[in-house]
Design an enzyme around this catalytic site. Structure first.
Site, PDB file in Angstrom:
ATOM      1  CB  CYS A  66     169.997 -54.398  31.253  1.00  0.00           C
ATOM      2  SG  CYS A  66     169.085 -52.852  31.556  1.00  0.00           S
ATOM      3  CD  GLU A  91     171.337 -53.542  27.827  1.00  0.00           C
ATOM      4  OE1 GLU A  91     170.654 -54.453  27.353  1.00  0.00           O
ATOM      5  OE2 GLU A  91     170.905 -52.732  28.682  1.00  0.00           O
ATOM      6  CE  LYS A 120     168.599 -57.578  28.516  1.00  0.00           C
ATOM      7  NZ  LYS A 120     168.345 -56.173  28.105  1.00  0.00           N
TER       8      LYS A 120
END
Length: 261
Positions: A143, A44, A109
């Site tokens: 994540c 990430e 995200k």
């Protein structure tokens, strides 16, 4: 590889230079030269580290995306990793998937890590994204998304899930456990790519990158804090056969979420 049922994957577990895109692109380019795979996964925010200074590090779809295209072509492999990106609607944590032919897919995200203030520095994405590559269906995740199983529930629409992360060492047990859980419950391969080292905020990362098969068994892992490359060969025929022999997905609960269906 000649057999499209097999996908050679590589997970690059590396340290990152804090908020220095040029330095990170340079060191990653050197590391990529040593990898032979069909798909290479980067951490990430691989160009900057997990920084909330979106006003400083976020870039338009320019230099780092061009670098990804260049490196994918040089490696003959698809590259996946997230970049702090500036868009018309604001800054996002954008996970790119770039093929050797220069085709670009991306996922912004959805679940922003509020404990670090990510929800204040970036705008959340909405739909989840599944990429078609070499006959495989690839789910892109970033994540903190790992903690939300409904969002990654396999609706018989993907074969492998990619989680790119800057997941702190203090919560390593949760990271490892959840990667295996996502593989088991979704009957899919799971690749988790995490960084090592320390970021500019003093947060420690120990890696724990994993390649997990559809049974939740580890196909490959690295020692904690080791900067190295994790590789494995994923077998789509074996996955398909397992799903046919143990079709748990046929008994899954039906549900819908506004904005995700």
């Amino acid at each position: 590889m000649s057999d499209l049922a097999l996908l050679q994957v590589a997970v690059l577990q590396t340290a990152l230079v804090w908020q220095d895109a040029q330095a990170n692109r340079q060191q990653l380019a050197q590391q990529l030269q040593q990898i032979n795979a069909d798909l290479i996964v980067l951490p990430e925010m691989f160009s900057t580290g997990f920084s909330m200074r979106s006003d400083v590090i976020a870039e338009p779809e320019g230099e780092t995306l061009a670098w990804l295209k260049q490196q994918a072509a040089l490696c003959g492999a698809a590259l996946c990793g997230s970049v702090a990106t500036r868009t018309e609607r604001g800054c996002v944590n954008r996970c790119y998937f770039v093929t050797p032919q220069g085709d670009v897919s991306y996922y912004d995200k959805k679940h922003l890590f509020r404990m670090a203030g990510e929800h204040q520095a970036y705008i959340a994405g909405e739909p989840r994204v599944v990429v078609q590559y070499r006959g495989w269906r690839v789910l892109l995740q970033v994540c903190y998304d790992l903690r939300f199983p409904v969002f990654s529930r396999n609706r018989n629409d993907y074969d492998v899930a990619l989680y790119v992360a800057n997941w702190p060492a203090a919560r390593a047990h949760a990271w490892r456990t959840l990667l295996q859980a996502r593989a088991i419950e979704n009957q899919a391969f799971v690749l988790g790519c995490n960084r090592v080292g320390q970021d500019g905020n003093g947060v420690d990362y120990r890696g724990d990158s994993l390649i997990v098969d559809y049974l939740g068994l580890l196909q490959a892992e690295l020692a904690p804090n080791e900067a190295a490359v994790l590789t494995a060969s994923l077998d789509l025929s074996a996955l398909t056969q397992y799903r046919q022999q143990f079709p748990a997905y046929l008994d899954a609960d039906e549900f819908s979420l506004s904005g995700y269906v």
